[in-house]
Each structure stands twice: as structure tokens, then as C-alpha cells.
Design an enzyme around this catalytic site. Sequence first.
Site, PDB file in Angstrom:
ATOM      1  N   ASP A  56       0.559  -1.035  -0.097  1.00  0.00           N
ATOM      2  CA  ASP A  56      -0.498   0.153   0.236  1.00  0.00           C
ATOM      3  C   ASP A  56       0.866   1.048   0.028  1.00  0.00           C
ATOM      4  OD1 ASP A  56      -2.215   1.620   0.346  1.00  0.00           O
ATOM      5  OD2 ASP A  56      -3.496   0.663   1.775  1.00  0.00           O
ATOM      6  N   ASP A  57       0.890   1.828  -0.898  1.00  0.00           N
ATOM      7  CA  ASP A  57       2.215   3.025  -1.427  1.00  0.00           C
ATOM      8  C   ASP A  57       3.143   3.304  -1.095  1.00  0.00           C
ATOM      9  OD1 ASP A  57      -0.642   4.412  -1.217  1.00  0.00           O
ATOM     10  OD2 ASP A  57      -1.235   5.646   1.405  1.00  0.00           O
ATOM     11  N   CYS A  94      -6.102   3.966  -2.664  1.00  0.00           N
ATOM     12  CA  CYS A  94      -6.338   2.670  -1.995  1.00  0.00           C
ATOM     13  C   CYS A  94      -7.000   1.655  -2.755  1.00  0.00           C
ATOM     14  CB  CYS A  94      -6.283   2.142  -0.030  1.00  0.00           C
ATOM     15  SG  CYS A  94      -5.234   3.243   0.565  1.00  0.00           S
ATOM     16  N   HIS A 154     -10.586  -3.653   1.403  1.00  0.00           N
ATOM     17  CA  HIS A 154     -10.812  -2.467   0.925  1.00  0.00           C
ATOM     18  C   HIS A 154     -11.924  -2.750  -0.598  1.00  0.00           C
ATOM     19  CE1 HIS A 154      -9.341   1.711   1.511  1.00  0.00           C
ATOM     20  NE2 HIS A 154     -10.750   1.761   1.409  1.00  0.00           N
TER      21      HIS A 154
END
Length: 323
Positions: A56-57, A94, A154
Site C-alpha cells: 500500500d503506497d 488504496c 478495501h
Amino acid sequence: MPACLGNGWFEPNSRVVRLLHFLPNMKKSTFLRSLILFLAGAQALGKPSFLLILVDDMGYSDLGCYGGEIDTPNLDGLAARGLRFTQFYNTGRCWPTRASILTGYYAQQVRRDALPASKGGGGGNRNTRPEWAPLVTEFLKKDGYRNYHSGKWHIDGKILQNGFDESWRVNNQGNFFSSKGNLLNDIPFQPEQEPENYYSTTATANHAIECLIGHENNHADKPFFHYLAFIAPHFPLHAPQKIIRKYEERYLAGWDKIRARRFAKQSEMGLLDTTLSKLEPGLGPPYPFPDAIRKLGPGEIDRPVPWKQLSAEQKTFRATKMA
């Protein structure tokens, strides 16, 4: 008992010790050995198995195999024997990325993102997907696959209702040292079940390992799809103290020097054929966080100014944060 739930899959061990880049320091490479074994078996069946790892990121140059100074030997080894992309796109956030990966559609098409300059474009931001946009796991399940999920979700809907057979869902993204709010096979996980030394990244990786071991023991005649989605390195990026101590001096050189070193290494690798762009000190976060800046104190800064312009306190604080 679910096949993925083994004895102590929350326990930190030599297989997983690095927060930011999952699985880099496995002394015995348990995960990779298991994966190779499963892939060989799947090839014999005529259907490939898939392990999809999503972080993530993460920055493009963070991994060692992409020029980074962070130790990621196992991932570097996989890259050396596989294929590295020199040009790659994502949605930059995300939830749209996950919708695109798991459905094959642009996020706006499946109501998981809004279109620019459009009121609620595409049906909204994080809404329910249309019925014609199932996840890839529903197609794979019909073709005889076992589907596993470990980590962040998510996506709209419950996990087991979307074609997965087993799942460890990490909902607690604000505290890497607590399992509060997480779900095991869509059932709330009780925090009192976690060990004293629980750590989110380790728990996620160990759950994936247990899934692979369970697959080998109970479903070796079937191919598998495993979606391994780490919270790290998403903010707040809580790292164990031993990891911070290992890296904090490495970042005292300053972000501009580290940036230049990464670029030089990428050029040597043949990943880039361009010049290094200038720093953009006026470019900061897309949203203001005045309360957070005040809370973090005088060591914090929210603009990438030249390192030499920082005070000694700011340099120490930022080097520790990068570690």
C-alpha cells in the site's frame, strides 16, 4: 478449524522481520520454497497457481531490485529470475487500485472511484460494484481453484462471498501492533487471542504461509490463487524498534542524497534512461494536516525542501521517520 489458522501464525519469526517490504529476510526462505513447490505441482496439473502481492503506497524505487537502499534480498532474487517492469501505472490510491486489479475494469466503471470534474461520476467513490463486475476469484473458483486472501481488503462486500475460501482481513490500519477490528474468515477476531508481540505485517505474512502449507496438505490436487495485500507501507507505518534502529543512521544522509543514489542505481540497472528531476519544495500533501503538524512538534516538516535547510532536530526526526 480453518486450514489457514495454524499454531502461532501471529508470532514474529525469522521468516518475516521487515515492515516495509514483506518477506525480505526469511533466513530459511520457507515461503519461497513452499511457493516453488506449489507452482511445480500446478504446472503438472496444467493450470498455473498465482500469488499476487500488493503493498500500500510503496515508492517505485523502495525495493532493492528497483534501486532502493532497503534490504529486500528475497524479492531481489525473484526479480533477478523474473521480469521487472520499467513502466507501470496505478490509480495512486488504496481502493481504486484494488478494484481494478481484482475486477479487470477501471475503478470508475465499477463505482469504486469518481471521475474528475463530474458529480459523483461512475456511481460514486466507494460504492457497491455492479453485478456484472465480479472479482476474478469467482471465475477461478468455477475453474477449480482454491482462493485465499491475507491482509487489507478495501473492496465492497464480504470476502468469502466474493469467491475466496479463506481470509485474514486486516481492518485495523491505524495500529500495526493490535488486531482489534480484524476478521478471520469474515468473523470478528477477538484481540485477546493475539499474542503479546502481535505485529500486523508479520501476522499477514504468516497467515499466507499457513494457507500455502494448508493447501499443500489438503488441496494439492488443485491450483490456487492467493491475494496477499499488506497494509505497509501505508501511513502510519509503525515499525518495530529493532527495524528503526537498523535503518535510522542510513537516512541521516538526507532525502535528496538518497534520492540521487537511487536514481544512479536505477540508471546502472537499465531501468531508466532520463535525467533526475529537480526537487519540488512547494509540493506537499494533497490535504492539509495542521493538527498533526502541531502534535508532531518542531521536528516535523511537510515539504521536500533541501536537506541542508533543515535544523538538526528536523534531520534527526525525519531520519527516524524514514527508518
